[in-house]
Each structure stands twice: as structure tokens, then as C-alpha cells.
Design a protein around this motif. Structure first.
Motif, PDB file in Angstrom:
ATOM      1  N   LEU A  33      -0.462   6.886   9.081  1.00 45.22           N
ATOM      2  CA  LEU A  33      -1.554   7.215   8.241  1.00 45.22           C
ATOM      3  C   LEU A  33      -2.793   6.570   8.030  1.00 45.22           C
ATOM      4  O   LEU A  33      -3.874   7.117   8.078  1.00 45.22           O
ATOM      5  CB  LEU A  33      -0.727   7.194   6.937  1.00 45.22           C
ATOM      6  CG  LEU A  33       0.233   8.395   6.580  1.00 45.22           C
ATOM      7  CD1 LEU A  33       0.770   8.223   5.162  1.00 45.22           C
ATOM      8  CD2 LEU A  33      -0.328   9.700   6.737  1.00 45.22           C
ATOM      9  N   LEU A  34      -2.618   5.304   8.090  1.00 49.43           N
ATOM     10  CA  LEU A  34      -3.838   4.229   7.998  1.00 49.43           C
ATOM     11  C   LEU A  34      -4.818   4.665   9.107  1.00 49.43           C
ATOM     12  O   LEU A  34      -5.866   4.186   9.083  1.00 49.43           O
ATOM     13  CB  LEU A  34      -3.382   2.769   7.884  1.00 49.43           C
ATOM     14  CG  LEU A  34      -2.706   2.643   6.485  1.00 49.43           C
ATOM     15  CD1 LEU A  34      -2.101   1.110   6.644  1.00 49.43           C
ATOM     16  CD2 LEU A  34      -3.529   2.512   5.462  1.00 49.43           C
ATOM     17  N   PHE A  35      -3.878   4.631  10.327  1.00 49.33           N
ATOM     18  CA  PHE A  35      -4.834   4.846  11.567  1.00 49.33           C
ATOM     19  C   PHE A  35      -5.820   6.087  11.672  1.00 49.33           C
ATOM     20  O   PHE A  35      -6.799   6.136  12.032  1.00 49.33           O
ATOM     21  CB  PHE A  35      -3.846   5.065  12.748  1.00 49.33           C
ATOM     22  CG  PHE A  35      -4.398   5.345  14.125  1.00 49.33           C
ATOM     23  CD1 PHE A  35      -5.102   4.182  14.844  1.00 49.33           C
ATOM     24  CD2 PHE A  35      -4.385   6.568  14.871  1.00 49.33           C
ATOM     25  CE1 PHE A  35      -5.583   4.440  15.958  1.00 49.33           C
ATOM     26  CE2 PHE A  35      -4.760   6.841  16.091  1.00 49.33           C
ATOM     27  CZ  PHE A  35      -5.536   5.840  16.791  1.00 49.33           C
ATOM     28  N   PHE A  36      -5.274   7.346  10.880  1.00 47.33           N
ATOM     29  CA  PHE A  36      -6.393   8.259  10.977  1.00 47.33           C
ATOM     30  C   PHE A  36      -7.453   8.119  10.265  1.00 47.33           C
ATOM     31  O   PHE A  36      -8.415   8.708  10.858  1.00 47.33           O
ATOM     32  CB  PHE A  36      -5.393   9.635  10.072  1.00 47.33           C
ATOM     33  CG  PHE A  36      -4.466  10.400  11.090  1.00 47.33           C
ATOM     34  CD1 PHE A  36      -4.907  11.424  11.971  1.00 47.33           C
ATOM     35  CD2 PHE A  36      -3.078  10.137  11.163  1.00 47.33           C
ATOM     36  CE1 PHE A  36      -3.999  11.841  12.781  1.00 47.33           C
ATOM     37  CE2 PHE A  36      -2.257  10.857  11.816  1.00 47.33           C
ATOM     38  CZ  PHE A  36      -2.710  11.835  12.625  1.00 47.33           C
ATOM     39  N   ILE A  37      -7.673   7.566   9.031  1.00 54.02           N
ATOM     40  CA  ILE A  37      -8.799   7.179   8.369  1.00 54.02           C
ATOM     41  C   ILE A  37      -9.506   6.234   9.291  1.00 54.02           C
ATOM     42  O   ILE A  37     -10.761   6.242   9.264  1.00 54.02           O
ATOM     43  CB  ILE A  37      -8.550   6.985   6.936  1.00 54.02           C
ATOM     44  CG1 ILE A  37      -9.881   6.541   6.258  1.00 54.02           C
ATOM     45  CG2 ILE A  37      -7.613   5.471   6.780  1.00 54.02           C
ATOM     46  CD1 ILE A  37      -9.775   6.576   4.830  1.00 54.02           C
ATOM     47  N   ALA A  38      -8.803   4.958   9.495  1.00 47.69           N
ATOM     48  CA  ALA A  38      -9.539   3.812  10.431  1.00 47.69           C
ATOM     49  C   ALA A  38     -10.268   4.351  11.592  1.00 47.69           C
ATOM     50  O   ALA A  38     -11.230   3.757  12.030  1.00 47.69           O
ATOM     51  CB  ALA A  38      -8.552   2.750  10.248  1.00 47.69           C
ATOM     52  N   ASP A 240      -8.464  -0.195   2.652  1.00 51.34           N
ATOM     53  CA  ASP A 240      -7.742  -0.348   3.757  1.00 51.34           C
ATOM     54  C   ASP A 240      -8.159  -0.065   5.125  1.00 51.34           C
ATOM     55  O   ASP A 240      -8.093  -0.841   5.885  1.00 51.34           O
ATOM     56  CB  ASP A 240      -6.449   0.633   3.623  1.00 51.34           C
ATOM     57  CG  ASP A 240      -5.659   0.053   2.369  1.00 51.34           C
ATOM     58  OD1 ASP A 240      -5.627  -0.910   2.041  1.00 51.34           O
ATOM     59  OD2 ASP A 240      -4.687   1.036   2.026  1.00 51.34           O
ATOM     60  N   ALA A 241      -9.125   0.961   5.265  1.00 46.79           N
ATOM     61  CA  ALA A 241      -9.576   1.391   6.501  1.00 46.79           C
ATOM     62  C   ALA A 241     -10.750   0.145   6.753  1.00 46.79           C
ATOM     63  O   ALA A 241     -10.753  -0.182   7.832  1.00 46.79           O
ATOM     64  CB  ALA A 241     -10.650   2.659   6.236  1.00 46.79           C
ATOM     65  N   PHE A 242     -11.370  -0.191   6.075  1.00 43.95           N
ATOM     66  CA  PHE A 242     -12.360  -1.380   6.262  1.00 43.95           C
ATOM     67  C   PHE A 242     -11.821  -2.761   6.546  1.00 43.95           C
ATOM     68  O   PHE A 242     -12.018  -3.422   7.549  1.00 43.95           O
ATOM     69  CB  PHE A 242     -13.397  -1.577   5.276  1.00 43.95           C
ATOM     70  CG  PHE A 242     -14.460  -0.660   5.104  1.00 43.95           C
ATOM     71  CD1 PHE A 242     -15.596  -0.830   6.026  1.00 43.95           C
ATOM     72  CD2 PHE A 242     -14.635   0.100   4.167  1.00 43.95           C
ATOM     73  CE1 PHE A 242     -16.563   0.000   6.190  1.00 43.95           C
ATOM     74  CE2 PHE A 242     -15.859   0.900   3.979  1.00 43.95           C
ATOM     75  CZ  PHE A 242     -16.791   0.968   5.200  1.00 43.95           C
ATOM     76  N   VAL A 243     -10.454  -2.956   5.936  1.00 41.99           N
ATOM     77  CA  VAL A 243      -9.632  -3.941   6.399  1.00 41.99           C
ATOM     78  C   VAL A 243      -9.236  -4.002   7.946  1.00 41.99           C
ATOM     79  O   VAL A 243      -9.461  -4.962   8.600  1.00 41.99           O
ATOM     80  CB  VAL A 243      -8.583  -4.256   5.479  1.00 41.99           C
ATOM     81  CG1 VAL A 243      -7.480  -5.345   5.721  1.00 41.99           C
ATOM     82  CG2 VAL A 243      -8.993  -4.812   3.993  1.00 41.99           C
ATOM     83  N   ILE A 244      -8.890  -2.536   8.061  1.00 38.75           N
ATOM     84  CA  ILE A 244      -8.380  -2.558   9.521  1.00 38.75           C
ATOM     85  C   ILE A 244      -9.214  -2.721  10.587  1.00 38.75           C
ATOM     86  O   ILE A 244      -9.135  -3.279  11.669  1.00 38.75           O
ATOM     87  CB  ILE A 244      -7.897  -1.022   9.823  1.00 38.75           C
ATOM     88  CG1 ILE A 244      -6.335  -0.755   8.755  1.00 38.75           C
ATOM     89  CG2 ILE A 244      -7.521  -0.673  10.892  1.00 38.75           C
ATOM     90  CD1 ILE A 244      -5.892   0.334   8.635  1.00 38.75           C
ATOM     91  N   GLY A 259      -5.026  -2.994  14.496  1.00 32.62           N
ATOM     92  CA  GLY A 259      -5.365  -3.229  12.894  1.00 32.62           C
ATOM     93  C   GLY A 259      -4.432  -2.529  12.139  1.00 32.62           C
ATOM     94  O   GLY A 259      -4.112  -2.979  11.190  1.00 32.62           O
ATOM     95  N   SER A 260      -4.377  -1.145  12.562  1.00 32.26           N
ATOM     96  CA  SER A 260      -3.503  -0.145  11.601  1.00 32.26           C
ATOM     97  C   SER A 260      -2.075  -0.763  11.686  1.00 32.26           C
ATOM     98  O   SER A 260      -1.382  -0.775  10.585  1.00 32.26           O
ATOM     99  CB  SER A 260      -3.784   0.991  12.236  1.00 32.26           C
ATOM    100  OG  SER A 260      -5.039   1.601  11.995  1.00 32.26           O
TER     101      SER A 260
END
Length: 302
Positions: A33-38, A240-244, A259-260
Motif C-alpha cells: 500500500l505504501l508503495f503505490f503512493i510513494a 509516510d511517502a516522503f519518508v520512503i 524504502g517501502s
């Protein structure tokens, strides 16, 4: 967005290997899920050199459109089509009407304009859907469980892992095996030379921005059955996206994937074993990476 995907509380007698395996799968599904936005965020920066502060709001829009589509039609699959399509069209219109006027200006102009879009889009969602949270229901086919080492695990979280892997493969093939991908990479290296060779750099930029917005909205639609869609969701996920992307390296596809995974694992295992320190562990990971490699694991210092 919650810091880890909700899970069934483990039985005290659960086998340690089974417990670790379940947490591993939870971490992979959250990472997807995090991968999609990052991924959308890093695509826009890597090719257009634009930091899109509105990306979290686009993700939130995808969640709301997904919930509404499923409520009106009863089709979860249709929500996964209409949510990214709506966001892609919005992104295309925004890039053509606003960003295209700013490419010759300082990067700070992009920050202000995309931040303004985030505020406007958040308020538009509030007016359209109201302040109350909304949540989609999983279709019966995806609401079941499978047994992993004799322990139940939701089918939908396995679907998320597959969706993340499929998105990564599809984007890699697009960037490295298609003419559009070649133009994207060329425009990221030298837009003026790419245009001088007769290529439509403006169309490439528009396609990149629309694709990135569609990916973010798809992530929101996929997350809707697990997390409540609420006003402010965009602010949570953009952090979260910027952290990734800072861990992986701004503009790096491989770095975004790595990163994700790192953030997904840090949040999942941190919330399970050290809930009071989970959030701090994520930021500590980012700081440690940036101290060792200021450009991120796979990025370049600029």
C-alpha cells in the motif's frame, strides 16, 4: 493512515515461527500500500523534478471515489478502475493548466502550487462527501481467510502483496521496455535535448503526472476496505511517502521499492513488539540512512 494493517490478536500459545510469518505477511501487505503512493511521488520527482505536495490528497480522493463507486454499484473491481481514472484526469488537467506554466521557474513555485492543490482538494472532498469517515466493504470473494502454518490470515492482504508486486513489475517494464519509458528517462536526464530531437516533452510530462496520480488513487481505493477514508488521510500518508522516498532516494524506482519495504517492516514489527516506539523507529531509520547516505540508499546527492 494507521501505522500498520489491523490484525487479529495472536493467541498466547501461537508458535513463534507462525507468529513471525504472519507479521512478515502483514509487513509485506502494508509495504504494498505504501508503495503505490510513494511510487507516484518518486516518478513525478524523478522525471519532472517536481515535489508534489498534493499527492496525499490524491490518495485520499482515490479512497473516497473507491468507497462511493462500490456503494453505488456494488462492484469493488469497478472502484479500482474509476478511482485511478478520476485521479489521472484530475492530474492531467492540473499539469496542463498550472504546472506547465512553471517549468522555467524556481522549484519553490511547484511547492506552493501543489500545496495549494492539496488544500483545495481536501476542502472539495469535505464539501462533496462531508466530514464523516467512510469505509468500503470487501467483496465476499476477498473477505475470506487462508491458513498459514495452521494460523488464519486474510485473503485480501495476500491480494495486496500481489498487487504491489504486479505494480512494481508493470512500472519496470514500462520504464525499461517501452518507447514511452525511454522518453520518460530521456526527459528526466535532459528535457531540452529530448525536445530538440523532435519528441513531445510536454506530452511526456503530462503522461507522467497523470500516471502518478492514478497510482496514488489506486492505492487509496485498495486501502479503503482496510482503513477508514477520512478528511486528513492525505496528510498522514504523504508523511509516510516522503519518508520512503528519502530513505530510498528521490527519483529512484528501486529505492522506492526498498524504502517501502523498510518502512512497512519497521511500522508493522514496531507496532507489534514496541508500540510506544514504532513511530520513532521509522524516523530513526530515515535519519540513520540519511546520515550514511545523504542522497538516500539509491539516490544521488544534488
Amino acid at each position: 493512515m494507521a501505522r500498520a494493517i489491523p490484525r487479529r490478536a495472536p493467541e498466547p500459545s501461537m508458535d513463534p515461527v507462525a507468529l513471525f510469518t504472519l507479521q512478515l505477511l502483514n509487513a509485506l501487505s502494508l509495504s504494498a500500500l505504501l508503495f503505490f503512493i510513494a511510487l507516484g511521488l518518486t516518478l513525478i520527482f524523478g522525471i519532472m523534478r517536481v515535489i508534489n505536495f498534493a499527492h496525499g490528497a490524491i490518495y485520499m480522493l482515490g479512497a473516497y471515489v473507491g468507497v462511493t463507486t462500490q456503494t453505488l454499484t456494488g462492484s469493488f473491481a469497478l472502484s479500482l478502475v474509476l478511482a485511478p481514472l478520476a485521479a489521472a484526469l484530475l492530474g492531467l488537467a492540473f499539469e496542463r493548466s498550472a504546472l506547465t506554466r512553471l517549468y522555467a521557474r524556481e522549484h519553490s513555485a511547484f511547492l506552493l502550487v501543489t500545496f495549494g492543490l492539496a488544500l483545495a482538494l481536501t476542502e472539495a472532498i469535505r464539501l462533496a462527501w462531508g466530514p464523516d469517515p467512510r469505509q468500503a466493504e470487501l467483496p465476499a470473494a476477498l473477505a475470506g481467510i487462508v491458513f498459514v502454518l495452521d494460523e488464519p490470515f486474510p485473503v485480501y492482504r495476500l491480494v495486496l502483496i500481489g498487487a504491489g508486486a504486479a505494480a512494481a513489475l508493470a512500472l519496470w517494464l514500462l520504464l525499461h521496455r517501452t518507447r514511452l519509458g525511454l522518453l520518460m528517462r530521456a526527459a528526466s536526464q535532459n528535457a531540452a535535448m529530448t525536445a530538440a530531437l523532435g519528441n513531445d516533452v510536454a506530452a511526456v510530462r503530462a503522461a507522467v503526472f497523470a500516471l502518478a496520480c492514478g497510482l496514488a488513487a489506486l492505492g487509496g481505493a485498495l486501502a479503503a476496505p482496510l482503513f477508514t477514508a477520512y478528511i486528513g488521510l492525505g496528510t498522514s500518508v504523504i508523511i509516510d511517502a516522503f519518508v520512503i522516498v528519502m530513505i530510498g532516494g528521490m527519483g529512484s524506482f528501486v529505492g522506492t521499492a526498498v524504502g517501502s519495504l523498510l518502512v512497512g517492516f519497521a511500522q508493522t514489527f514496531g507496532n507489534f513488539y514496541f508500540p510506544e516506539l514504532a513511530l520513532g523507529a521509522t524516523y530513526a531509520l530515515m535519519i540513520a540512512v540519511l546520515l550514511l547516505r545523504p542522497g538516500g540508499l539509491f539516490g544521488r546527492e544534488e
